[in-house]
Design a protein around this motif. Structure first.
Motif, mmCIF file in Angstrom:
data_model
loop_
_atom_site.group_PDB
_atom_site.id
_atom_site.type_symbol
_atom_site.label_atom_id
_atom_site.label_comp_id
_atom_site.label_asym_id
_atom_site.label_seq_id
_atom_site.Cartn_x
_atom_site.Cartn_y
_atom_site.Cartn_z
ATOM 1 N N MET A 1 -32.282 9.297 61.555
ATOM 2 C CA MET A 1 -31.749 8.799 60.302
ATOM 3 C C MET A 1 -32.000 9.806 59.190
ATOM 4 O O MET A 1 -32.965 10.568 59.235
ATOM 5 C CB MET A 1 -32.394 7.459 59.944
ATOM 6 N N SER A 2 -31.159 9.787 58.192
ATOM 7 C CA SER A 2 -31.306 10.699 57.073
ATOM 8 C C SER A 2 -32.477 10.260 56.193
ATOM 9 O O SER A 2 -32.933 9.108 56.238
ATOM 10 C CB SER A 2 -30.027 10.735 56.247
ATOM 11 N N GLU A 3 -32.939 11.200 55.358
ATOM 12 C CA GLU A 3 -34.048 10.881 54.466
ATOM 13 C C GLU A 3 -33.659 9.795 53.473
ATOM 14 O O GLU A 3 -34.484 8.950 53.096
ATOM 15 C CB GLU A 3 -34.482 12.146 53.737
ATOM 16 N N GLU A 4 -32.405 9.834 53.032
ATOM 17 C CA GLU A 4 -31.945 8.811 52.091
ATOM 18 C C GLU A 4 -32.009 7.427 52.729
ATOM 19 O O GLU A 4 -32.459 6.451 52.099
ATOM 20 C CB GLU A 4 -30.510 9.128 51.656
ATOM 21 N N MET A 5 -31.575 7.335 53.992
ATOM 22 C CA MET A 5 -31.608 6.047 54.678
ATOM 23 C C MET A 5 -33.040 5.572 54.875
ATOM 24 O O MET A 5 -33.351 4.396 54.713
ATOM 25 C CB MET A 5 -30.905 6.156 56.034
ATOM 26 N N LEU A 6 -33.944 6.500 55.230
ATOM 27 C CA LEU A 6 -35.346 6.120 55.405
ATOM 28 C C LEU A 6 -35.957 5.627 54.102
ATOM 29 O O LEU A 6 -36.763 4.687 54.096
ATOM 30 C CB LEU A 6 -36.137 7.316 55.947
ATOM 31 N N ARG A 7 -35.592 6.247 52.961
ATOM 32 C CA ARG A 7 -36.089 5.777 51.670
ATOM 33 C C ARG A 7 -35.579 4.369 51.362
ATOM 34 O O ARG A 7 -36.312 3.529 50.843
ATOM 35 C CB ARG A 7 -35.675 6.755 50.561
ATOM 36 N N ARG A 8 -34.302 4.112 51.712
ATOM 37 C CA ARG A 8 -33.741 2.791 51.453
ATOM 38 C C ARG A 8 -34.425 1.734 52.333
ATOM 39 O O ARG A 8 -34.665 0.603 51.894
ATOM 40 C CB ARG A 8 -32.244 2.803 51.722
ATOM 41 N N ILE A 9 -34.744 2.116 53.568
ATOM 42 C CA ILE A 9 -35.419 1.178 54.463
ATOM 43 C C ILE A 9 -36.817 0.878 53.950
ATOM 44 O O ILE A 9 -37.280 -0.274 53.951
ATOM 45 C CB ILE A 9 -35.459 1.751 55.891
ATOM 46 N N ALA A 10 -37.525 1.933 53.488
ATOM 47 C CA ALA A 10 -38.867 1.727 52.948
ATOM 48 C C ALA A 10 -38.827 0.824 51.722
ATOM 49 O O ALA A 10 -39.697 -0.040 51.530
ATOM 50 C CB ALA A 10 -39.498 3.077 52.610
ATOM 51 N N SER A 11 -37.805 1.031 50.873
ATOM 52 C CA SER A 11 -37.670 0.188 49.686
ATOM 53 C C SER A 11 -37.376 -1.261 50.069
ATOM 54 O O SER A 11 -37.896 -2.192 49.456
ATOM 55 C CB SER A 11 -36.553 0.741 48.800
ATOM 56 N N ALA A 12 -36.533 -1.449 51.100
ATOM 57 C CA ALA A 12 -36.200 -2.812 51.529
ATOM 58 C C ALA A 12 -37.408 -3.516 52.123
ATOM 59 O O ALA A 12 -37.625 -4.709 51.909
ATOM 60 C CB ALA A 12 -35.057 -2.759 52.550
ATOM 61 N N ARG A 13 -38.223 -2.779 52.872
ATOM 62 C CA ARG A 13 -39.405 -3.384 53.476
ATOM 63 C C ARG A 13 -40.426 -3.796 52.431
ATOM 64 O O ARG A 13 -41.263 -4.675 52.674
ATOM 65 C CB ARG A 13 -40.038 -2.412 54.462
ATOM 66 N N ALA A 14 -40.401 -3.148 51.275
ATOM 67 C CA ALA A 14 -41.347 -3.497 50.215
ATOM 68 C C ALA A 14 -41.003 -4.839 49.577
ATOM 69 O O ALA A 14 -41.832 -5.406 48.860
ATOM 70 C CB ALA A 14 -41.373 -2.397 49.159
ATOM 71 N N ARG A 15 -39.773 -5.318 49.813
ATOM 72 C CA ARG A 15 -39.357 -6.597 49.240
ATOM 73 C C ARG A 15 -39.402 -7.675 50.321
ATOM 74 O O ARG A 15 -39.287 -7.375 51.511
ATOM 75 C CB ARG A 15 -37.925 -6.500 48.667
ATOM 76 N N PRO A 16 -39.546 -8.936 49.935
ATOM 77 C CA PRO A 16 -39.541 -10.020 50.935
ATOM 78 C C PRO A 16 -38.166 -10.108 51.606
ATOM 79 O O PRO A 16 -37.153 -9.705 51.028
ATOM 80 C CB PRO A 16 -39.849 -11.274 50.088
ATOM 81 N N PRO A 17 -38.109 -10.637 52.840
ATOM 82 C CA PRO A 17 -36.835 -10.681 53.568
ATOM 83 C C PRO A 17 -35.716 -11.384 52.823
ATOM 84 O O PRO A 17 -34.561 -10.976 52.906
ATOM 85 C CB PRO A 17 -37.216 -11.430 54.863
ATOM 86 N N TRP A 18 -36.055 -12.467 52.096
ATOM 87 C CA TRP A 18 -34.986 -13.213 51.415
ATOM 88 C C TRP A 18 -34.368 -12.427 50.268
ATOM 89 O O TRP A 18 -33.276 -12.770 49.787
ATOM 90 C CB TRP A 18 -35.535 -14.547 50.906
ATOM 91 N N ALA A 19 -35.024 -11.363 49.811
ATOM 92 C CA ALA A 19 -34.503 -10.570 48.690
ATOM 93 C C ALA A 19 -33.697 -9.366 49.162
ATOM 94 O O ALA A 19 -33.212 -8.595 48.344
ATOM 95 C CB ALA A 19 -35.656 -10.112 47.801
ATOM 96 N N ARG A 20 -33.554 -9.190 50.461
ATOM 97 C CA ARG A 20 -32.811 -8.051 50.979
ATOM 98 C C ARG A 20 -31.343 -8.391 51.158
ATOM 99 O O ARG A 20 -30.987 -9.522 51.477
ATOM 100 C CB ARG A 20 -33.398 -7.619 52.330
ATOM 101 N N SER A 21 -30.500 -7.371 50.988
ATOM 102 C CA SER A 21 -29.069 -7.553 51.234
ATOM 103 C C SER A 21 -28.818 -7.522 52.730
ATOM 104 O O SER A 21 -29.673 -7.124 53.533
ATOM 105 C CB SER A 21 -28.262 -6.439 50.552
ATOM 106 N N ALA A 22 -27.611 -7.965 53.134
ATOM 107 C CA ALA A 22 -27.262 -7.973 54.553
ATOM 108 C C ALA A 22 -27.313 -6.569 55.135
ATOM 109 O O ALA A 22 -27.765 -6.358 56.259
ATOM 110 C CB ALA A 22 -25.864 -8.579 54.740
ATOM 111 N N GLU A 23 -26.871 -5.566 54.350
ATOM 112 C CA GLU A 23 -26.898 -4.185 54.827
ATOM 113 C C GLU A 23 -28.332 -3.702 55.020
ATOM 114 O O GLU A 23 -28.643 -3.017 55.993
ATOM 115 C CB GLU A 23 -26.163 -3.290 53.830
ATOM 116 N N GLU A 24 -29.223 -4.102 54.117
ATOM 117 C CA GLU A 24 -30.617 -3.685 54.235
ATOM 118 C C GLU A 24 -31.292 -4.362 55.417
ATOM 119 O O GLU A 24 -32.086 -3.747 56.126
ATOM 120 C CB GLU A 24 -31.361 -4.009 52.934
#
Length: 230
Positions: A1-24
């Protein structure tokens, strides 16, 4: 995965599951699956290296007795394929039979297994036959508490009496019971009766007078054929 995608995944994991978008959510699941696959591959590689090292150590300790321990390259690979089950073989044979029948323009009969029908399997056979003959929503009722009805749809009710021998006879009583269930319903439906045996003269007469269609079916190999008798 690209670095940008890994940053987005790390950001999504920092939030609770109910606050994530379907793409995240999808990205997090894909990343977790990829990590599990990598971990499994590393574990398999370590196990393989451990086995090879063990074999080499055993080979070095072989005495002059002439015992030869095969190397990892000469060990037969363990097959991961499973032997085909009889059910899969039956399905393959049935598929070829249907394909050949359609190619010749012949009607395709209701397919079952090659086993002798039981009363419960006969109900499912009748359901399949009905679905192919004008009742696409036909369903088998629960085995207990069916109220005398074995197969039903939005426009019909059916009862099935299966006999493993041809000498079974359906008397007037079961046909009369089917008519009673039909009369008690709030919606007018067609009443059908199926059997592998025969009908008594009383059953035939009662069915004609009350517009109940009687069918007799027989098992031919891996299918059934049903024909009306009244």
């Amino acid at each position: 995965m690209s670095e940008e995608m890994l940053r987005r995944i790390a950001s999504a994991r920092a939030r609770p599951p109910w606050a994530r978008s379907a793409e995240e959510v999808l990205a997090v699941e894909m990343h977790a699956r990829e990590l599990r696959q990598q971990q499994a591959a590393r574990s398999a590689q370590r196990d393989r290296a451990r086995r090879e090292a063990d074999i080499r150590a055993r080979q070095r300790s072989v005495t002059s007795s002439g015992v030869v321990i095969p190397s990892p390259q000469t060990r037969p690979a363990k097959s991961t394929k499973q032997d085909p089950s009889p059910r899969r073989e039956i399905d393959a044979i049935e598929w070829r039979r249907r394909h050949n029948s359609l190619a010749r323009g012949e009607p395709v009969r209701t397919a079952l297994s090659a086993e002798i029908l039981s009363p419960r399997r006969a109900e499912f056979a009748v359901r399949d036959w009905l679905r192919r003959n004008g009742f696409p929503d036909a369903e088998v009722t629960p085995e207990k508490g069916d109220g005398g009805i074995d197969v039903t749809s939005s426009t019909m009710i059916a009862q099935v009496k299966h006999y493993n021998i041809d000498t079974g006879v359906v008397g007037v009583a079961p046909v009369r019971e089917l008519f009673g269930v039909l009369s008690a319903g709030s919606v007018r439906k067609q009443a059908l009766f199926f059997t592998s045996g025969r009908y008594s003269s009383g059953a035939l007469d009662f069915a004609r007078r009350n517009e109940i269609v009687l069918y007799r079916y027989r098992q031919t190999g891996s299918s059934i054929e049903a024909t009306p008798v009244a």
